[in-house]
Design an enzyme around this catalytic site. Structure first.
Site, PDB file in Angstrom:
ATOM      1  CB  CYS A 115      43.233  12.465  16.655  1.00  0.00           C
ATOM      2  SG  CYS A 115      42.811  12.794  18.367  1.00  0.00           S
ATOM      3  N   GLY A 162      49.685  18.666  21.098  1.00  0.00           N
ATOM      4  CA  GLY A 162      49.414  18.116  22.429  1.00  0.00           C
ATOM      5  C   GLY A 162      47.984  18.290  22.890  1.00  0.00           C
ATOM      6  CD  GLU A 163      43.426  16.962  25.486  1.00  0.00           C
ATOM      7  OE1 GLU A 163      42.855  16.905  24.393  1.00  0.00           O
ATOM      8  OE2 GLU A 163      43.072  17.732  26.395  1.00  0.00           O
ATOM      9  CB  SER A 194      41.055  23.279  21.691  1.00  0.00           C
ATOM     10  OG  SER A 194      40.445  22.327  20.864  1.00  0.00           O
ATOM     11  CG  LEU A 218      31.523  16.631  18.886  1.00  0.00           C
ATOM     12  CD1 LEU A 218      31.670  16.007  20.260  1.00  0.00           C
ATOM     13  CD2 LEU A 218      30.189  17.380  18.800  1.00  0.00           C
ATOM     14  CG  HIS A 219      36.600  16.452  14.868  1.00  0.00           C
ATOM     15  ND1 HIS A 219      36.542  17.776  14.497  1.00  0.00           N
ATOM     16  CD2 HIS A 219      37.730  16.342  15.611  1.00  0.00           C
ATOM     17  CE1 HIS A 219      37.587  18.427  14.993  1.00  0.00           C
ATOM     18  NE2 HIS A 219      38.320  17.580  15.677  1.00  0.00           N
ATOM     19  CG  ASN A 293      43.840  21.824   6.836  1.00  0.00           C
ATOM     20  OD1 ASN A 293      43.597  22.561   5.893  1.00  0.00           O
ATOM     21  ND2 ASN A 293      43.610  22.156   8.094  1.00  0.00           N
ATOM     22  CB  CYS A 336      42.999  22.854  12.100  1.00  0.00           C
ATOM     23  SG  CYS A 336      42.277  22.098  13.506  1.00  0.00           S
TER      24      CYS A 336
HETATM   25  S1  SF4 Z   1      47.347  16.904  19.186  1.00  0.00           S
HETATM   26 FE1  SF4 Z   1      45.108  16.957  19.487  1.00  0.00          FE
HETATM   27  S2  SF4 Z   1      44.266  16.235  17.566  1.00  0.00           S
HETATM   28 FE2  SF4 Z   1      46.447  15.658  17.570  1.00  0.00          FE
HETATM   29  S3  SF4 Z   1      46.507  13.537  18.386  1.00  0.00           S
HETATM   30 FE3  SF4 Z   1      46.747  14.933  20.113  1.00  0.00          FE
HETATM   31  S4  SF4 Z   1      44.703  15.252  20.913  1.00  0.00           S
HETATM   32 FE4  SF4 Z   1      44.469  14.391  18.860  1.00  0.00          FE
END
Ligand code: SF4
Length: 344
Positions: A115, A162-163, A194, A218-219, A293, A336
């Site tokens: 992201c 992480g996701e 999340s 979402l953003h 941020n 964040c």
């Molecule tokens: S930690 Fe979350 S916001 Fe960052 S790259 Fe991975 S999925 Fe995207």
């Protein structure tokens, strides 16, 4: 190679215990040491016979996270660098606010999803955290919260590195030990996972009828803009996300939270707010508008207070529940999207 005992379930541990010639109730005792007391040393399992502790050491590994660094923000947010058994580092954050303390947890070392607004994305993706490593963050942050703020954790959020849906089994298993009466006994209503919106994972959560909360980063409610922020949107576009979220709500009856980072001249216009309001109609929900941020390597900037206000008022005029999340721990890169183990 020895097996990590925290990857074994009670049935496996009890059959191991029986094979050692011990009574089956020893299996339950071991589970309690692991998941209720959070011990990471077989020698601390003091009600087990010494010979059983020795057999456990011969057959299993048990290694806990260690606190390697701790940084304290001006606003009292604390960021911890945790060292894994193989030397890799992950971060967790304690956020005190109005008598409550929220722990922000990591699920992977690095993240492959890239992201554009996220510092974790700049790190090399190394591996998923194990069940024990995810669980240990809560034990260590609980302890730190009690020592520092004199209170237990009020909420747990998987919004760190992480996701979480890319590490589905370990995250779900760790949450079940956090929430279980035979574990840490934290209500699932106080736990939020999340995700960037991986539709297959959300469908799986729906089928698993999870009791915890779901937040979507979402953003933007516009596929083109979202593609530019989050490459994963190309394979998980908004129509597919919509279907997955409808199913999630149908199966769990849990209100969905949308996280929305407001970025100047990118997603902060009334047209963006209109798209968001339309998207949010699909299920009961609430929206957290988050101050952006600035992260090294990203061209986005924080929106202005006036545009933030206008954006919020527009959503409220559509009868949506909206909260503004002020940035916390910015001076120590704990806010964040800022977690990147720089301190390590
Ligand atoms: S930690 Fe979350 S916001 Fe960052 S790259 Fe991975 S999925 Fe995207």
């Amino acid at each position: 190679m020895l097996k990590d005992i925290r990857q074994a379930d009670e049935t496996e541990i009890t059959s191991f215990v029986r094979a050692q010639g011990e009574k089956p109730f020893r299996g339950r005792q071991i589970m309690e040491w692991l998941w209720k007391n959070g011990v990471t040393d077989f020698d601390r399992m003091s009600n087990l016979p010494a010979r059983l502790r020795e057999s456990l050491k011969e057959h299993f590994t048990l290694s806990g996270l260690l606190i390697k660094t701790e940084q304290i923000s001006r606003d009292k947010t604390r960021k911890f660098g945790f060292q894994c058994h193989d030397g890799l580092l992950v971060e967790g954050v304690l956020i005190p606010s109005q008598g409550r303390v929220t722990a922000c947890l990591s699920s992977q070392v690095g993240c492959p999803l890239n992201c554009s607004f996220c510092a974790t994305a700049r790190l090399e993706t190394r591996r998923n955290l194990s069940v024990g490593e995810i669980f240990d963050q809560v034990v260590l942050l609980q302890d730190a919260s009690q020592k520092t703020f004199g209170t237990r954790l009020s909420n747990l959020v998987f919004m760190g590195m992480g996701e979480p849906l890319l590490n589905y089994e370990n995250v779900m298993n760790a949450i079940s030990h956090m929430a279980s009466e035979n574990g840490l006994g934290i209500s699932p209503r106080r736990i939020t996972l999340s995700t960037v919106g991986l539709t297959k994972g959300i469908i799986r959560l729906a089928h698993d009828k999870v009791k915890f909360n779901l937040a979507i980063s979402l953003h933007s409610a516009n596929d083109e803009k979202r593609n530019s922020l989050m490459p994963v949107n190309k394979s998980n576009p908004l129509p597919a996300l919509t279907d997955a979220l409808k199913l999630f709500y149908q199966e769990t009856h849990t209100r969905i939270t949308y996280e929305y980072l407001l970025m100047k001249d990118f997603n902060d216009s009334l047209r963006d707010a209109t798209e968001l309001a339309d998207f949010c109609k699909i299920t009961p929900c609430k929206i957290n508008l988050i101050e952006y941020n600035e992260v090294a390597g990203s061209t986005h900037q924080k929106t202005t207070p006036e545009r933030l206000q206008a954006f919020m008022e527009f959503l409220e005029s559509k009868n949506l529940i909206v909260n503004i999340r002020r940035s916390r721990g910015q001076d120590i890169d704990a806010a964040c999207g800022q977690l990147a183990c720089k301190s390590g």
